[in-house]
Design an enzyme around this catalytic site. Structure first.
Site, PDB file in Angstrom:
ATOM      1  N   ARG A  38       0.972  -1.172  -0.186  1.00 64.31           N
ATOM      2  CA  ARG A  38      -0.135   0.019   0.134  1.00 64.31           C
ATOM      3  C   ARG A  38       0.864   1.231  -0.051  1.00 64.31           C
ATOM      4  NH1 ARG A  38      -1.569   0.477   5.147  1.00 64.31           N
ATOM      5  NH2 ARG A  38      -0.900  -1.511   5.773  1.00 64.31           N
ATOM      6  N   GLY A 126     -10.745 -19.746  -2.495  1.00 66.69           N
ATOM      7  CA  GLY A 126     -10.676 -19.466  -1.075  1.00 66.69           C
ATOM      8  C   GLY A 126      -9.683 -20.402  -0.449  1.00 66.69           C
ATOM      9  N   HIS A 158      -9.541 -20.341  12.695  1.00 66.25           N
ATOM     10  CA  HIS A 158      -8.556 -19.550  12.412  1.00 66.25           C
ATOM     11  C   HIS A 158      -7.794 -18.504  13.231  1.00 66.25           C
ATOM     12  CE1 HIS A 158     -10.329 -20.414   8.437  1.00 66.25           C
ATOM     13  NE2 HIS A 158      -9.142 -20.424   7.954  1.00 66.25           N
ATOM     14  N   LYS A 162      -7.658 -12.613  11.739  1.00 65.59           N
ATOM     15  CA  LYS A 162      -8.633 -12.946  10.364  1.00 65.59           C
ATOM     16  C   LYS A 162      -9.848 -12.093  10.529  1.00 65.59           C
ATOM     17  CE  LYS A 162     -10.438 -16.444   7.279  1.00 65.59           C
ATOM     18  NZ  LYS A 162      -9.967 -15.676   6.150  1.00 65.59           N
ATOM     19  N   THR A 169     -12.647 -20.949   2.775  1.00 59.01           N
ATOM     20  CA  THR A 169     -12.692 -22.377   2.746  1.00 59.01           C
ATOM     21  C   THR A 169     -14.203 -22.833   2.961  1.00 59.01           C
ATOM     22  OG1 THR A 169     -10.274 -22.330   3.286  1.00 59.01           O
ATOM     23  CG2 THR A 169     -11.333 -24.407   3.365  1.00 59.01           C
TER      24      THR A 169
HETATM   25  N1  NAD Z   1      -6.895 -18.840  -0.705  1.00 59.82           N
HETATM   26  C1  NAD Z   1      -5.892 -19.174   0.114  1.00 59.82           C
HETATM   27  O1  NAD Z   1      -5.321 -20.477   0.207  1.00 59.82           O
HETATM   28  C2  NAD Z   1      -5.630 -18.382   1.375  1.00 59.82           C
HETATM   29  C3  NAD Z   1      -4.732 -18.569   2.543  1.00 59.82           C
HETATM   30  C4  NAD Z   1      -4.243 -17.870   3.348  1.00 59.82           C
HETATM   31  C5  NAD Z   1      -4.959 -16.606   3.289  1.00 59.82           C
HETATM   32  N2  NAD Z   1      -5.853 -16.122   2.500  1.00 59.82           N
HETATM   33  C6  NAD Z   1      -6.544 -14.981   2.254  1.00 59.82           C
HETATM   34  O2  NAD Z   1      -5.521 -13.946   1.960  1.00 59.82           O
HETATM   35  C7  NAD Z   1      -5.885 -12.710   2.389  1.00 59.82           C
HETATM   36  C8  NAD Z   1      -4.527 -12.043   3.288  1.00 59.82           C
HETATM   37  O3  NAD Z   1      -4.285 -13.023   4.343  1.00 59.82           O
HETATM   38  P1  NAD Z   1      -2.949 -12.621   5.295  1.00 59.82           P
HETATM   39  O4  NAD Z   1      -2.984 -13.535   6.540  1.00 59.82           O
HETATM   40  O5  NAD Z   1      -1.641 -12.540   4.527  1.00 59.82           O
HETATM   41  O6  NAD Z   1      -3.376 -11.088   5.560  1.00 59.82           O
HETATM   42  P2  NAD Z   1      -2.468  -9.799   5.963  1.00 59.82           P
HETATM   43  O7  NAD Z   1      -3.202  -8.951   6.671  1.00 59.82           O
HETATM   44  O8  NAD Z   1      -1.281 -10.371   6.918  1.00 59.82           O
HETATM   45  O9  NAD Z   1      -1.983  -9.300   4.426  1.00 59.82           O
HETATM   46  C9  NAD Z   1      -2.558  -8.732   3.602  1.00 59.82           C
HETATM   47  C10 NAD Z   1      -1.651  -7.448   2.916  1.00 59.82           C
HETATM   48  O10 NAD Z   1      -2.166  -6.889   2.080  1.00 59.82           O
HETATM   49  C11 NAD Z   1      -1.867  -5.662   2.051  1.00 59.82           C
HETATM   50  N3  NAD Z   1      -2.713  -4.883   1.305  1.00 59.82           N
HETATM   51  C12 NAD Z   1      -4.095  -4.307   1.683  1.00 59.82           C
HETATM   52  N4  NAD Z   1      -4.384  -3.533   0.811  1.00 59.82           N
HETATM   53  C13 NAD Z   1      -3.505  -3.177  -0.314  1.00 59.82           C
HETATM   54  C14 NAD Z   1      -3.422  -2.453  -1.499  1.00 59.82           C
HETATM   55  N5  NAD Z   1      -4.353  -1.669  -1.987  1.00 59.82           N
HETATM   56  N6  NAD Z   1      -2.090  -2.470  -2.307  1.00 59.82           N
HETATM   57  C15 NAD Z   1      -1.047  -3.164  -1.860  1.00 59.82           C
HETATM   58  N7  NAD Z   1      -1.283  -4.161  -0.733  1.00 59.82           N
HETATM   59  C16 NAD Z   1      -2.228  -4.244   0.147  1.00 59.82           C
HETATM   60  C17 NAD Z   1      -1.561  -4.997   3.462  1.00 59.82           C
HETATM   61  O11 NAD Z   1      -0.899  -4.039   3.811  1.00 59.82           O
HETATM   62  C18 NAD Z   1      -0.873  -6.296   4.025  1.00 59.82           C
HETATM   63  O12 NAD Z   1       0.190  -6.588   3.977  1.00 59.82           O
HETATM   64  C19 NAD Z   1      -6.957 -12.893   3.407  1.00 59.82           C
HETATM   65  O13 NAD Z   1      -8.032 -12.580   2.461  1.00 59.82           O
HETATM   66  C20 NAD Z   1      -6.987 -14.291   3.694  1.00 59.82           C
HETATM   67  O14 NAD Z   1      -8.293 -14.823   3.973  1.00 59.82           O
HETATM   68  C21 NAD Z   1      -6.408 -17.166   1.255  1.00 59.82           C
HETATM   69  O1  LIG Z   2      -5.421 -17.178   7.241  1.00 62.24           O
HETATM   70  C1  LIG Z   2      -6.425 -16.877   6.506  1.00 62.24           C
HETATM   71  O2  LIG Z   2      -6.880 -15.829   6.490  1.00 62.24           O
HETATM   72  C2  LIG Z   2      -6.931 -18.075   5.655  1.00 62.24           C
HETATM   73  N1  LIG Z   2      -7.732 -17.778   4.848  1.00 62.24           N
HETATM   74  C3  LIG Z   2      -8.261 -18.693   3.948  1.00 62.24           C
HETATM   75  C4  LIG Z   2      -9.805 -18.684   4.287  1.00 62.24           C
HETATM   76  O3  LIG Z   2     -10.448 -17.862   4.542  1.00 62.24           O
HETATM   77  O4  LIG Z   2     -10.433 -19.900   4.062  1.00 62.24           O
HETATM   78  C5  LIG Z   2      -7.737 -20.103   3.817  1.00 62.24           C
HETATM   79  C6  LIG Z   2      -7.149 -20.483   5.273  1.00 62.24           C
HETATM   80  C7  LIG Z   2      -6.245 -19.424   5.808  1.00 62.24           C
END
Ligand code: NAD
Ligand SMILES: O=C(O)C1=N[C@H](C(=O)O)CCC1
Length: 272
Positions: A38, A126, A158, A162, A169
Protein backbone atom coordinates in the site's frame (compact mmCIF):
# COMPACT_ATOMS: atom_id res chain seq x y z
CA UNK A 1 15.98 -22.08 -23.60
CA UNK A 2 13.18 -22.44 -21.03
CA UNK A 3 11.14 -19.41 -20.10
CA UNK A 4 10.88 -18.72 -16.36
CA UNK A 5 7.75 -16.67 -15.65
CA UNK A 6 8.21 -13.45 -13.70
CA UNK A 7 5.92 -13.14 -10.68
CA UNK A 8 4.73 -10.09 -8.73
CA UNK A 9 3.50 -10.58 -5.15
CA UNK A 10 0.97 -8.06 -3.86
CA UNK A 11 0.51 -7.45 -0.13
CA UNK A 12 4.23 -8.22 0.21
CA UNK A 13 4.50 -7.58 3.96
CA UNK A 14 1.45 -9.69 4.88
CA UNK A 15 1.44 -13.17 6.44
CA UNK A 16 0.79 -14.73 3.02
CA UNK A 17 2.79 -12.09 1.10
CA UNK A 18 6.01 -13.04 2.90
CA UNK A 19 5.32 -16.77 2.56
CA UNK A 20 4.68 -16.32 -1.18
CA UNK A 21 7.91 -14.34 -1.65
CA UNK A 22 9.91 -17.13 0.07
CA UNK A 23 8.16 -19.76 -2.06
CA UNK A 24 8.90 -17.96 -5.34
CA UNK A 25 12.52 -17.26 -4.33
CA UNK A 26 13.00 -20.97 -3.46
CA UNK A 27 11.55 -22.12 -6.80
CA UNK A 28 13.59 -22.72 -9.94
CA UNK A 29 10.40 -22.55 -12.05
CA UNK A 30 9.64 -18.85 -11.48
CA UNK A 31 11.39 -15.60 -10.66
CA UNK A 32 10.32 -12.77 -8.36
CA UNK A 33 10.16 -9.56 -10.42
CA UNK A 34 8.04 -7.33 -8.16
CA UNK A 35 6.58 -6.81 -4.70
CA UNK A 36 3.68 -4.43 -4.03
CA UNK A 37 2.47 -2.77 -0.85
CA UNK A 38 0.00 0.00 0.00
CA UNK A 39 1.08 3.61 -0.62
CA UNK A 40 2.53 4.93 2.65
CA UNK A 41 3.52 1.46 3.91
CA UNK A 42 6.99 1.48 5.54
CA UNK A 43 8.23 -1.28 3.20
CA UNK A 44 7.70 0.80 0.03
CA UNK A 45 11.09 1.73 -1.47
CA UNK A 46 13.00 -0.93 0.51
CA UNK A 47 14.62 -4.03 -0.97
CA UNK A 48 12.10 -6.79 -0.18
CA UNK A 49 14.83 -9.18 1.06
CA UNK A 50 16.03 -6.58 3.57
CA UNK A 51 12.46 -5.66 4.58
CA UNK A 52 11.93 -9.36 5.40
CA UNK A 53 15.01 -9.32 7.64
CA UNK A 54 17.48 -10.95 5.24
CA UNK A 55 19.97 -10.09 2.49
CA UNK A 56 19.10 -7.79 -0.45
CA UNK A 57 17.67 -9.60 -3.49
CA UNK A 58 17.45 -6.67 -5.92
CA UNK A 59 13.65 -6.29 -5.90
CA UNK A 60 12.31 -3.04 -4.42
CA UNK A 61 8.86 -2.93 -2.83
CA UNK A 62 6.71 -0.59 -4.91
CA UNK A 63 3.28 1.04 -4.64
CA UNK A 64 2.91 1.21 -8.45
CA UNK A 65 1.20 -2.08 -9.43
CA UNK A 66 0.82 -1.35 -13.15
CA UNK A 67 4.52 -0.63 -13.60
CA UNK A 68 5.37 -3.90 -11.79
CA UNK A 69 2.74 -5.99 -13.60
CA UNK A 70 4.00 -4.75 -16.99
CA UNK A 71 7.29 -6.62 -16.37
CA UNK A 72 5.61 -9.86 -15.18
CA UNK A 73 3.73 -12.90 -16.45
CA UNK A 74 1.72 -13.52 -13.23
CA UNK A 75 0.46 -11.68 -10.17
CA UNK A 76 -0.18 -13.57 -6.93
CA UNK A 77 -2.59 -11.62 -4.80
CA UNK A 78 -3.54 -12.39 -1.19
CA UNK A 79 -4.65 -8.95 0.02
CA UNK A 80 -8.16 -7.53 0.56
CA UNK A 81 -11.29 -7.42 -1.64
CA UNK A 82 -11.04 -3.76 -2.75
CA UNK A 83 -7.35 -4.08 -3.58
CA UNK A 84 -7.95 -7.33 -5.48
CA UNK A 85 -10.56 -5.66 -7.69
CA UNK A 86 -8.08 -2.91 -8.59
CA UNK A 87 -5.31 -5.45 -9.23
CA UNK A 88 -7.63 -7.52 -11.48
CA UNK A 89 -8.13 -4.61 -13.89
CA UNK A 90 -4.39 -3.84 -13.95
CA UNK A 91 -3.31 -7.49 -14.31
CA UNK A 92 -5.72 -7.85 -17.24
CA UNK A 93 -4.27 -4.70 -18.83
CA UNK A 94 -0.77 -6.20 -18.51
CA UNK A 95 -2.09 -9.64 -19.69
CA UNK A 96 -0.79 -11.29 -16.51
CA UNK A 97 -2.28 -14.44 -15.02
CA UNK A 98 -3.98 -13.21 -11.81
CA UNK A 99 -3.97 -15.72 -8.95
CA UNK A 100 -6.44 -14.54 -6.31
CA UNK A 101 -6.29 -15.97 -2.79
CA UNK A 102 -8.11 -13.04 -1.19
CA UNK A 103 -11.24 -14.09 0.72
CA UNK A 104 -14.22 -12.14 2.04
CA UNK A 105 -15.28 -10.90 -1.42
CA UNK A 106 -19.01 -10.23 -1.79
CA UNK A 107 -21.02 -11.74 -4.68
CA UNK A 108 -20.98 -8.29 -6.35
CA UNK A 109 -17.19 -8.04 -6.00
CA UNK A 110 -16.74 -11.51 -7.50
CA UNK A 111 -19.04 -10.57 -10.39
CA UNK A 112 -16.96 -7.41 -10.93
CA UNK A 113 -13.95 -9.61 -11.83
CA UNK A 114 -15.70 -10.76 -15.00
CA UNK A 115 -14.48 -7.97 -17.34
CA UNK A 116 -10.87 -8.68 -16.35
CA UNK A 117 -11.34 -12.41 -16.98
CA UNK A 118 -12.19 -11.60 -20.61
CA UNK A 119 -8.60 -10.40 -21.12
CA UNK A 120 -6.51 -12.65 -18.87
CA UNK A 121 -6.68 -15.91 -16.95
CA UNK A 122 -7.85 -15.49 -13.35
CA UNK A 123 -7.43 -18.38 -10.91
CA UNK A 124 -9.41 -17.70 -7.73
CA UNK A 125 -9.91 -19.99 -4.74
CA UNK A 126 -10.65 -19.48 -1.06
CA UNK A 127 -8.08 -22.16 -0.37
CA UNK A 128 -5.16 -23.07 -2.64
CA UNK A 129 -4.06 -26.24 -0.83
CA UNK A 130 -4.28 -29.68 -2.42
CA UNK A 131 -5.82 -31.14 0.75
CA UNK A 132 -8.73 -28.71 0.95
CA UNK A 133 -9.53 -29.01 -2.74
CA UNK A 134 -9.67 -32.81 -2.34
CA UNK A 135 -11.91 -32.28 0.71
CA UNK A 136 -14.22 -30.15 -1.46
CA UNK A 137 -14.72 -33.10 -3.82
CA UNK A 138 -15.17 -35.57 -0.94
CA UNK A 139 -17.74 -33.26 0.69
CA UNK A 140 -19.73 -33.11 -2.54
CA UNK A 141 -19.69 -36.91 -2.86
CA UNK A 142 -20.72 -37.55 0.77
CA UNK A 143 -23.48 -34.93 0.62
CA UNK A 144 -24.80 -36.52 -2.58
CA UNK A 145 -24.87 -39.94 -0.92
CA UNK A 146 -26.78 -38.86 2.20
CA UNK A 147 -30.30 -37.51 2.59
CA UNK A 148 -31.55 -34.69 4.80
CA UNK A 149 -31.59 -37.00 7.85
CA UNK A 150 -27.95 -35.92 8.02
CA UNK A 151 -27.58 -32.32 9.22
CA UNK A 152 -24.57 -30.64 7.60
CA UNK A 153 -22.45 -28.22 9.63
CA UNK A 154 -19.20 -26.53 8.55
CA UNK A 155 -16.96 -25.59 11.48
CA UNK A 156 -13.82 -23.54 10.89
CA UNK A 157 -11.07 -22.13 13.14
CA UNK A 158 -8.48 -19.45 12.30
CA UNK A 159 -6.00 -17.06 13.97
CA UNK A 160 -7.25 -13.96 15.76
CA UNK A 161 -6.13 -11.56 13.00
CA UNK A 162 -8.56 -12.96 10.42
CA UNK A 163 -11.10 -10.32 9.35
CA UNK A 164 -13.69 -12.33 7.37
CA UNK A 165 -16.15 -15.07 8.41
CA UNK A 166 -17.09 -17.66 7.41
CA UNK A 167 -13.68 -18.36 5.89
CA UNK A 168 -13.34 -18.68 2.13
CA UNK A 169 -12.66 -22.38 2.65
CA UNK A 170 -15.81 -22.87 4.74
CA UNK A 171 -17.82 -21.28 1.93
CA UNK A 172 -16.17 -23.57 -0.66
CA UNK A 173 -17.10 -26.58 1.51
CA UNK A 174 -20.65 -25.29 2.04
CA UNK A 175 -21.03 -24.77 -1.73
CA UNK A 176 -19.77 -28.31 -2.35
CA UNK A 177 -22.21 -29.77 0.19
CA UNK A 178 -25.09 -27.81 -1.34
CA UNK A 179 -24.09 -28.88 -4.86
CA UNK A 180 -23.93 -32.54 -3.73
CA UNK A 181 -27.43 -32.19 -2.31
CA UNK A 182 -28.69 -30.41 -5.42
CA UNK A 183 -29.69 -27.21 -3.60
CA UNK A 184 -28.62 -23.56 -3.74
CA UNK A 185 -26.45 -22.61 -0.73
CA UNK A 186 -28.13 -19.19 -0.57
CA UNK A 187 -31.45 -20.93 0.20
CA UNK A 188 -30.15 -23.19 3.00
CA UNK A 189 -27.23 -21.35 4.59
CA UNK A 190 -27.57 -20.80 8.37
CA UNK A 191 -24.95 -18.35 9.68
CA UNK A 192 -24.49 -16.75 13.08
CA UNK A 193 -26.92 -18.46 15.49
CA UNK A 194 -27.52 -16.46 18.70
CA UNK A 195 -30.33 -16.35 21.25
CA UNK A 196 -33.65 -18.22 20.88
CA UNK A 197 -33.04 -19.42 17.34
CA UNK A 198 -35.68 -22.12 17.24
CA UNK A 199 -34.89 -25.71 16.35
CA UNK A 200 -32.55 -26.46 13.48
CA UNK A 201 -34.30 -26.40 10.11
CA UNK A 202 -34.07 -29.70 8.21
CA UNK A 203 -31.89 -29.28 5.12
CA UNK A 204 -29.98 -26.22 6.37
CA UNK A 205 -26.20 -26.04 6.08
CA UNK A 206 -24.82 -24.37 9.22
CA UNK A 207 -21.59 -22.41 9.65
CA UNK A 208 -19.57 -21.82 12.83
CA UNK A 209 -16.41 -19.66 12.98
CA UNK A 210 -13.83 -19.93 15.78
CA UNK A 211 -11.10 -17.25 16.05
CA UNK A 212 -8.09 -17.60 18.31
CA UNK A 213 -4.32 -17.36 18.69
CA UNK A 214 -2.18 -18.47 15.77
CA UNK A 215 -4.42 -21.20 14.27
CA UNK A 216 -3.41 -21.42 10.59
CA UNK A 217 -6.72 -22.90 9.42
CA UNK A 218 -8.89 -25.87 10.43
CA UNK A 219 -12.09 -27.07 8.77
CA UNK A 220 -14.58 -29.79 9.69
CA UNK A 221 -17.59 -30.80 7.64
CA UNK A 222 -19.94 -32.59 10.02
CA UNK A 223 -22.74 -34.87 8.81
CA UNK A 224 -24.84 -35.57 11.93
CA UNK A 225 -27.79 -37.98 12.03
CA UNK A 226 -29.63 -39.95 14.72
CA UNK A 227 -27.12 -42.47 16.08
CA UNK A 228 -24.12 -41.63 13.87
CA UNK A 229 -21.84 -38.83 12.69
CA UNK A 230 -19.34 -38.46 9.85
CA UNK A 231 -16.62 -35.78 10.12
CA UNK A 232 -14.44 -34.76 7.17
CA UNK A 233 -11.49 -32.70 8.45
CA UNK A 234 -8.59 -30.66 7.08
CA UNK A 235 -5.96 -29.10 9.34
CA UNK A 236 -3.40 -26.65 7.99
CA UNK A 237 -0.30 -26.26 10.14
CA UNK A 238 1.86 -24.28 7.69
CA UNK A 239 0.91 -21.42 5.31
CA UNK A 240 3.41 -22.86 2.83
CA UNK A 241 0.64 -25.17 1.54
CA UNK A 242 -1.34 -22.15 0.30
CA UNK A 243 1.74 -20.49 -1.24
CA UNK A 244 2.79 -23.69 -3.05
CA UNK A 245 -0.72 -24.01 -4.49
CA UNK A 246 -0.72 -20.37 -5.59
CA UNK A 247 2.63 -20.71 -7.37
CA UNK A 248 1.37 -23.89 -9.06
CA UNK A 249 -1.67 -21.91 -10.26
CA UNK A 250 0.51 -19.08 -11.61
CA UNK A 251 2.60 -21.58 -13.62
CA UNK A 252 -0.46 -23.57 -14.77
CA UNK A 253 -2.08 -20.35 -16.02
CA UNK A 254 0.75 -19.55 -18.46
CA UNK A 255 -0.62 -19.78 -22.00
CA UNK A 256 -4.18 -20.50 -20.81
CA UNK A 257 -7.06 -18.73 -22.57
CA UNK A 258 -8.58 -15.74 -20.73
CA UNK A 259 -11.26 -16.87 -18.31
CA UNK A 260 -12.19 -17.63 -14.71
CA UNK A 261 -10.57 -20.75 -13.26
CA UNK A 262 -10.25 -22.33 -9.81
CA UNK A 263 -7.87 -24.72 -8.05
CA UNK A 264 -9.93 -27.74 -9.11
CA UNK A 265 -8.95 -26.81 -12.70
CA UNK A 266 -5.30 -26.37 -11.71
CA UNK A 267 -5.14 -29.65 -9.80
CA UNK A 268 -7.13 -31.62 -12.38
CA UNK A 269 -9.86 -32.38 -9.84
CA UNK A 270 -12.78 -30.91 -11.83
CA UNK A 271 -15.50 -33.38 -12.72
CA UNK A 272 -17.00 -33.52 -16.17
N1 NAD B 1 -6.86 -18.76 -0.70
C1 NAD B 1 -6.01 -19.22 0.23
O1 NAD B 1 -5.46 -20.33 0.13
C2 NAD B 1 -5.68 -18.32 1.39
C3 NAD B 1 -4.75 -18.71 2.36
C4 NAD B 1 -4.41 -17.82 3.36
C5 NAD B 1 -4.98 -16.55 3.38
N2 NAD B 1 -5.88 -16.21 2.44
C6 NAD B 1 -6.47 -14.88 2.35
O2 NAD B 1 -5.47 -13.98 1.92
C7 NAD B 1 -5.77 -12.68 2.40
C8 NAD B 1 -4.55 -12.12 3.14
O3 NAD B 1 -4.29 -12.87 4.29
P1 NAD B 1 -3.05 -12.52 5.26
O4 NAD B 1 -3.19 -13.38 6.45
O5 NAD B 1 -1.78 -12.55 4.48
O6 NAD B 1 -3.40 -11.01 5.64
P2 NAD B 1 -2.42 -9.82 6.04
O7 NAD B 1 -3.29 -8.78 6.66
O8 NAD B 1 -1.26 -10.35 6.82
O9 NAD B 1 -1.87 -9.31 4.64
C9 NAD B 1 -2.58 -8.54 3.71
C10 NAD B 1 -1.59 -7.60 3.05
O10 NAD B 1 -2.24 -6.93 1.97
C11 NAD B 1 -1.78 -5.59 1.97
N3 NAD B 1 -2.71 -4.74 1.23
C12 NAD B 1 -3.99 -4.41 1.55
N4 NAD B 1 -4.49 -3.53 0.64
C13 NAD B 1 -3.50 -3.32 -0.27
C14 NAD B 1 -3.37 -2.52 -1.43
N5 NAD B 1 -4.38 -1.74 -1.86
N6 NAD B 1 -2.20 -2.53 -2.12
C15 NAD B 1 -1.17 -3.32 -1.71
N7 NAD B 1 -1.22 -4.09 -0.61
C16 NAD B 1 -2.37 -4.09 0.10
C17 NAD B 1 -1.67 -5.23 3.46
O11 NAD B 1 -0.87 -4.08 3.68
C18 NAD B 1 -1.07 -6.51 4.02
O12 NAD B 1 0.34 -6.48 3.96
C19 NAD B 1 -7.00 -12.83 3.28
O13 NAD B 1 -8.15 -12.53 2.51
C20 NAD B 1 -6.99 -14.31 3.64
O14 NAD B 1 -8.24 -14.83 3.98
C21 NAD B 1 -6.24 -17.07 1.46
O1 LIG C 1 -5.42 -17.08 7.29
C1 LIG C 1 -6.41 -16.93 6.56
O2 LIG C 1 -7.02 -15.84 6.50
C2 LIG C 1 -6.87 -18.05 5.72
N1 LIG C 1 -7.79 -17.80 4.84
C3 LIG C 1 -8.37 -18.71 3.92
C4 LIG C 1 -9.85 -18.84 4.16
O3 LIG C 1 -10.52 -17.82 4.41
O4 LIG C 1 -10.37 -19.96 4.09
C5 LIG C 1 -7.64 -20.04 3.86
C6 LIG C 1 -7.10 -20.47 5.18
C7 LIG C 1 -6.26 -19.38 5.85
Amino acid sequence: MTHTPGIVITGASGRMGQMLIKTVLDSDKAQLVGAIERTGHEWVGQDVGVAMGGAPIGVLVSDDPLEAFAKAQAVIDFTAPKATLEFAALAAQARCVHVIGTTGMSDDEIAALEPASRHAAIVRAGNMSLGVNLLVQLTKKVAAALDEDFDIEVIEAHHHHKVDAPSGTALMLGEAAAEGRGVDLNDVSDRGRDGITGARKCGDIGFTAIRGGDIVGEHDVLFAAAGERIVLRHMATDRAIFARGALKAALWGQGKAPGAYDMLDVLGLSEG
